[in-house]
Design a protein around this motif. Structure first.
Motif, PDB file in Angstrom:
ATOM      1  N   ALA A 110       0.797  -1.600  -0.089  1.00 42.21           N
ATOM      2  CA  ALA A 110      -0.060  -0.058  -0.012  1.00 42.21           C
ATOM      3  C   ALA A 110       1.017   1.380   0.010  1.00 42.21           C
ATOM      4  CB  ALA A 110      -0.865   0.110   1.196  1.00 42.21           C
ATOM      5  N   PHE A 111       2.013   1.255   0.734  1.00 40.96           N
ATOM      6  CA  PHE A 111       2.872   2.168   0.805  1.00 40.96           C
ATOM      7  C   PHE A 111       4.081   2.064   0.126  1.00 40.96           C
ATOM      8  CE2 PHE A 111      -0.253   3.065   3.926  1.00 40.96           C
ATOM      9  CZ  PHE A 111      -0.522   3.985   3.641  1.00 40.96           C
ATOM     10  N   ARG A 112       4.554   2.553  -1.198  1.00 45.17           N
ATOM     11  CA  ARG A 112       5.847   2.245  -1.630  1.00 45.17           C
ATOM     12  C   ARG A 112       6.866   3.366  -1.672  1.00 45.17           C
ATOM     13  NH1 ARG A 112       5.382  -2.614  -4.625  1.00 45.17           N
ATOM     14  NH2 ARG A 112       3.290  -3.395  -4.857  1.00 45.17           N
ATOM     15  N   GLY A 113       8.171   2.979  -1.531  1.00 43.29           N
ATOM     16  CA  GLY A 113       9.309   3.971  -1.753  1.00 43.29           C
ATOM     17  C   GLY A 113       9.413   4.572  -0.366  1.00 43.29           C
ATOM     18  N   ALA A 114      10.422   5.172  -0.230  1.00 42.15           N
ATOM     19  CA  ALA A 114      10.606   5.933   1.182  1.00 42.15           C
ATOM     20  C   ALA A 114       9.870   6.875   1.507  1.00 42.15           C
ATOM     21  CB  ALA A 114      12.189   6.854   0.809  1.00 42.15           C
ATOM     22  N   GLY A 115       9.283   7.761   0.422  1.00 42.77           N
ATOM     23  CA  GLY A 115       7.999   8.727   0.639  1.00 42.77           C
ATOM     24  C   GLY A 115       6.976   8.094   1.363  1.00 42.77           C
ATOM     25  N   GLY A 116       6.340   6.934   0.718  1.00 49.24           N
ATOM     26  CA  GLY A 116       5.316   6.507   1.322  1.00 49.24           C
ATOM     27  C   GLY A 116       5.647   5.720   2.764  1.00 49.24           C
ATOM     28  N   LEU A 117       6.702   5.180   2.875  1.00 51.50           N
ATOM     29  CA  LEU A 117       7.181   4.859   4.160  1.00 51.50           C
ATOM     30  C   LEU A 117       6.802   5.876   5.348  1.00 51.50           C
ATOM     31  CD1 LEU A 117       8.081   2.237   5.867  1.00 51.50           C
ATOM     32  CD2 LEU A 117      10.577   2.744   5.270  1.00 51.50           C
ATOM     33  N   ILE A 118       7.763   6.925   4.888  1.00 53.18           N
ATOM     34  CA  ILE A 118       7.814   7.921   5.825  1.00 53.18           C
ATOM     35  C   ILE A 118       6.438   8.583   6.119  1.00 53.18           C
ATOM     36  CG2 ILE A 118       8.504  10.425   6.300  1.00 53.18           C
ATOM     37  CD1 ILE A 118      11.051   9.521   4.595  1.00 53.18           C
ATOM     38  N   LEU A 119       5.447   8.577   5.275  1.00 52.96           N
ATOM     39  CA  LEU A 119       4.314   9.026   5.224  1.00 52.96           C
ATOM     40  C   LEU A 119       3.271   8.023   6.078  1.00 52.96           C
ATOM     41  CD1 LEU A 119       1.807  10.970   4.448  1.00 52.96           C
ATOM     42  CD2 LEU A 119       1.479   9.532   2.601  1.00 52.96           C
ATOM     43  N   TRP A 120       3.225   6.973   5.970  1.00 54.25           N
ATOM     44  CA  TRP A 120       2.757   5.894   6.844  1.00 54.25           C
ATOM     45  C   TRP A 120       3.236   5.990   8.234  1.00 54.25           C
ATOM     46  CZ3 TRP A 120      -1.113   3.481   8.194  1.00 54.25           C
ATOM     47  CH2 TRP A 120      -1.102   2.227   8.929  1.00 54.25           C
ATOM     48  N   ALA A 121       4.582   5.994   8.589  1.00 53.40           N
ATOM     49  CA  ALA A 121       5.086   5.997   9.870  1.00 53.40           C
ATOM     50  C   ALA A 121       4.587   7.403  10.495  1.00 53.40           C
ATOM     51  CB  ALA A 121       6.605   5.995  10.004  1.00 53.40           C
ATOM     52  N   ALA A 122       4.448   8.470   9.658  1.00 56.93           N
ATOM     53  CA  ALA A 122       4.111   9.721  10.288  1.00 56.93           C
ATOM     54  C   ALA A 122       2.644   9.704  10.660  1.00 56.93           C
ATOM     55  CB  ALA A 122       4.497  11.014   9.330  1.00 56.93           C
ATOM     56  N   ARG A 123       1.773   9.330   9.957  1.00 59.54           N
ATOM     57  CA  ARG A 123       0.600   9.192  10.530  1.00 59.54           C
ATOM     58  C   ARG A 123       0.247   8.472  11.966  1.00 59.54           C
ATOM     59  NH1 ARG A 123      -2.283   8.023   4.642  1.00 59.54           N
ATOM     60  NH2 ARG A 123      -2.114  10.128   4.009  1.00 59.54           N
ATOM     61  N   ILE A 124       1.107   7.281  11.997  1.00 55.52           N
ATOM     62  CA  ILE A 124       0.951   6.532  13.303  1.00 55.52           C
ATOM     63  C   ILE A 124       1.557   7.394  14.203  1.00 55.52           C
ATOM     64  CG2 ILE A 124       1.929   4.467  14.323  1.00 55.52           C
ATOM     65  CD1 ILE A 124       1.885   3.044  11.998  1.00 55.52           C
ATOM     66  N   ALA A 125       2.632   8.221  14.074  1.00 53.45           N
ATOM     67  CA  ALA A 125       3.386   8.850  14.923  1.00 53.45           C
ATOM     68  C   ALA A 125       2.491  10.033  15.425  1.00 53.45           C
ATOM     69  CB  ALA A 125       4.691   9.561  14.638  1.00 53.45           C
ATOM     70  N   VAL A 126       1.677  10.750  14.713  1.00 56.43           N
ATOM     71  CA  VAL A 126       0.813  12.049  15.138  1.00 56.43           C
ATOM     72  C   VAL A 126      -0.254  11.246  16.028  1.00 56.43           C
ATOM     73  CG1 VAL A 126      -0.870  13.382  14.375  1.00 56.43           C
ATOM     74  CG2 VAL A 126       1.362  13.240  13.175  1.00 56.43           C
ATOM     75  N   LEU A 127      -0.689  10.234  15.560  1.00 58.03           N
ATOM     76  CA  LEU A 127      -1.951   9.681  16.448  1.00 58.03           C
ATOM     77  C   LEU A 127      -1.459   9.171  17.797  1.00 58.03           C
ATOM     78  CD1 LEU A 127      -4.221   8.008  13.548  1.00 58.03           C
ATOM     79  CD2 LEU A 127      -4.410  10.248  14.775  1.00 58.03           C
ATOM     80  N   TRP A 128      -0.178   8.492  17.823  1.00 66.29           N
ATOM     81  CA  TRP A 128       0.613   8.039  18.784  1.00 66.29           C
ATOM     82  C   TRP A 128       0.641   8.904  20.120  1.00 66.29           C
ATOM     83  CZ3 TRP A 128       1.012   3.758  21.725  1.00 66.29           C
ATOM     84  CH2 TRP A 128       2.079   3.494  22.343  1.00 66.29           C
ATOM     85  N   LEU A 129       1.219  10.363  19.517  1.00 69.03           N
ATOM     86  CA  LEU A 129       1.415  11.374  20.383  1.00 69.03           C
ATOM     87  C   LEU A 129       0.141  11.817  20.872  1.00 69.03           C
ATOM     88  CD1 LEU A 129       4.199  13.375  18.379  1.00 69.03           C
ATOM     89  CD2 LEU A 129       4.447  12.167  20.435  1.00 69.03           C
ATOM     90  N   LEU A 130      -1.023  11.843  20.274  1.00 67.42           N
ATOM     91  CA  LEU A 130      -2.186  12.484  20.794  1.00 67.42           C
ATOM     92  C   LEU A 130      -2.700  11.239  22.167  1.00 67.42           C
ATOM     93  CD1 LEU A 130      -4.232  13.450  17.724  1.00 67.42           C
ATOM     94  CD2 LEU A 130      -3.205  14.938  19.445  1.00 67.42           C
ATOM     95  N   ALA A 131      -2.526  10.005  21.676  1.00 66.17           N
ATOM     96  CA  ALA A 131      -2.766   8.925  22.618  1.00 66.17           C
ATOM     97  C   ALA A 131      -1.707   9.129  24.089  1.00 66.17           C
ATOM     98  CB  ALA A 131      -2.597   7.704  21.984  1.00 66.17           C
ATOM     99  N   LEU A 132      -0.647   9.564  23.498  1.00 68.57           N
ATOM    100  CA  LEU A 132       0.324   9.433  24.855  1.00 68.57           C
ATOM    101  C   LEU A 132      -0.153  10.826  25.583  1.00 68.57           C
ATOM    102  CD1 LEU A 132       3.825   8.628  23.617  1.00 68.57           C
ATOM    103  CD2 LEU A 132       2.080   7.101  25.090  1.00 68.57           C
TER     104      LEU A 132
END
Length: 423
Positions: A110-132
């Motif tokens: 679903a997420f290819r290349g370095a850009g897609g990988l960073i985008l996917w990780a960033a989405r998790i990170a944003v929501l993770w910070l809100l949960a914390l």
């Protein structure tokens, strides 16, 4: 961003929903594990609705966050408390869920290349910070202590003292270290999996590091599984099953990985005074309950229970198995000495992580007019800290030996299979 396929475009559009599911699942898993562990340890009886904030504080500390302890006993009394501990059972449960949720869309492309990988990780990170942030706000509470019939109780009655202690999560520090925890989990997940496609330099880096990263993760998980089996036997045969399950659900990796480093030859310094809510292995408690700082290694433990020497045997088997598992495959074979060096580095880094995560510093105390608690339940200390350089040196030595032997054993096994296949 476009992946070139309808399913890939849908994954990008709805990536926030997938990230939300991953974060919520991880947070709920950690909350459930922490709740069950604290309940088994007897924390459900805490007064004035303290249980939910304590659960939130446990999850905060499990991701490296900080909880500040405070006390107020009036102008004639003093309190002192501090806590540095990571409940690694809660951490491990959350890490496994985060890793599974992070890797699932990557396996589907679903997420290819370095850009897609960073985008996917960033989405998790944003929501993770809100949960914390939400957990950090929830992790605060204040208790009023009962002094009982001790000397302090009498002084408290005379001077009308009502000692109060509380805890508050340090939200900025929690967000910083929680983000670092998440980054570490995602990097390790990428390193140990083969099914998530990575191209270019990232792919080559992962292919070089994956065998040893996978072997070290398998080694640590094997330690936890073995320790869990021992803990279940103890719960079934020696009484106090609830408290033992509390240890399993809160700190099983703490004890398992401590034992692993001790079997390698590492030395820890420790001390245990006053009451401790969870049962420790008897031999460990005997060594730690000493007037001065105790030296914790295989020799001091074996002086109380000779079966501790089996830690060395188990470690030898686990480390050698990990080295064989990570041994390079032909045609891109690697010399045995080179595999030994890589295994030494990998094992030293693994032990470094264990030493940093496994440190414990907990102390609490109360005094009135300079009179401290005399054997009651208002003072105590639990300390565990590694002698870091010695631990890393022993890990590197074990890695060198096991890596060399593992490369030879793997090479011999492949040659034997080749001969049998050719006949």
């Amino acid at each position: 961003m476009s992946t070139g396929t309808p399913s890939g475009q849908a994954a990008v559009r709805h990536g926030w929903l997938q990230a939300l599911v991953t974060v919520v699942a991880a947070a709920l898993t950690m909350l459930v594990v922490a709740s069950l562990g604290l309940w088994a340890a007897g924390a459900a009886g805490l007064p004035r609705g303290a249980f939910p904030p304590v659960v939130a504080a446990t999850v905060v500390t499990a991701v490296g966050g900080s909880v500040e302890l405070s006390g107020n006993a009036g102008s004639l009394a003093g309190t002192d408390a501090g806590l540095t501990v990571v409940p690694l059972s809660v951490s491990l449960a959350g890490a496994l869920v985060v890793a599974a949720g992070f890797l699932r869309p990557l396996r589907r492309g679903a997420f290819r290349g370095a850009g897609g990988l960073i985008l996917w990780a960033a989405r998790i990170a944003v929501l993770w910070l809100l949960a914390l942030a939400a957990l950090g706000v929830a992790a605060r509470h204040t208790f009023t202590l009962s002094l009982g019939d001790s000397v302090l109780g009498g002084l408290g009655d005379v001077f009308g003292l009502s000692p109060r202690v509380g805890f508050t999560a340090e939200v900025p520090r929690t967000l910083l270290f929680g983000l670092l925890w998440l980054a570490g989990v995602l990097v390790v997940a990428l390193l140990v999996t083969r099914s998530a496609p990575l191209a270019g330099r990232l792919g080559r880096l992962r292919e070089a590091a994956r065998p040893l990263a996978y072997a070290m993760v398998a080694l640590l998980l094997a330690c936890v599984v073995l320790a869990g089996g021992v803990a279940l036997v103890v719960a079934a045969t020696r009484g106090r099953p609830a408290e033992t399950f509390g240890v399993i659900l809160l700190g099983l990796p703490n004890l398992a990985w401590l034992a692993f480093t001790l079997g390698l030859g590492a030395t820890w310094d420790g001390r245990l005074t006053g009451p401790f809510g969870l049962p420790l292995p008897p031999v460990l408690e005997e060594v730690l309950r000493a007037p001065d700082l105790s030296t914790l290694d295989v020799r001091t433990l074996a002086a109380h229970d000779g079966r501790v020497w089996w830690l060395v045997v188990v470690d030898a088997m686990l480390v050698l198995a990990a080295a064989v598992l990570a041994a390079p495959r032909p045609p891109a074979g690697t010399a045995a000495w080179r595999h030994a060096l890589r295994t030494a580095v990998a094992l030293a880094l693994t032990v470094l992580a264990v030493c940093l995560l496994g440190r414990v510093r907990a102390h609490w105390g109360l005094s009135v007019l300079g009179v401290g608690d005399l054997g009651g339940n208002l003072a105590g200390e639990l300390l565990l800290r590694p002698r870091l350089w010695g631990a890393l040196g022993w890990a590197a030595l074990w890695g060198l030996v096991a890596g060399f032997l593992g490369a030879l054993l793997a090479r011999g096994a492949r040659a034997a299979r080749g001969r049998s296949g050719g006949t």
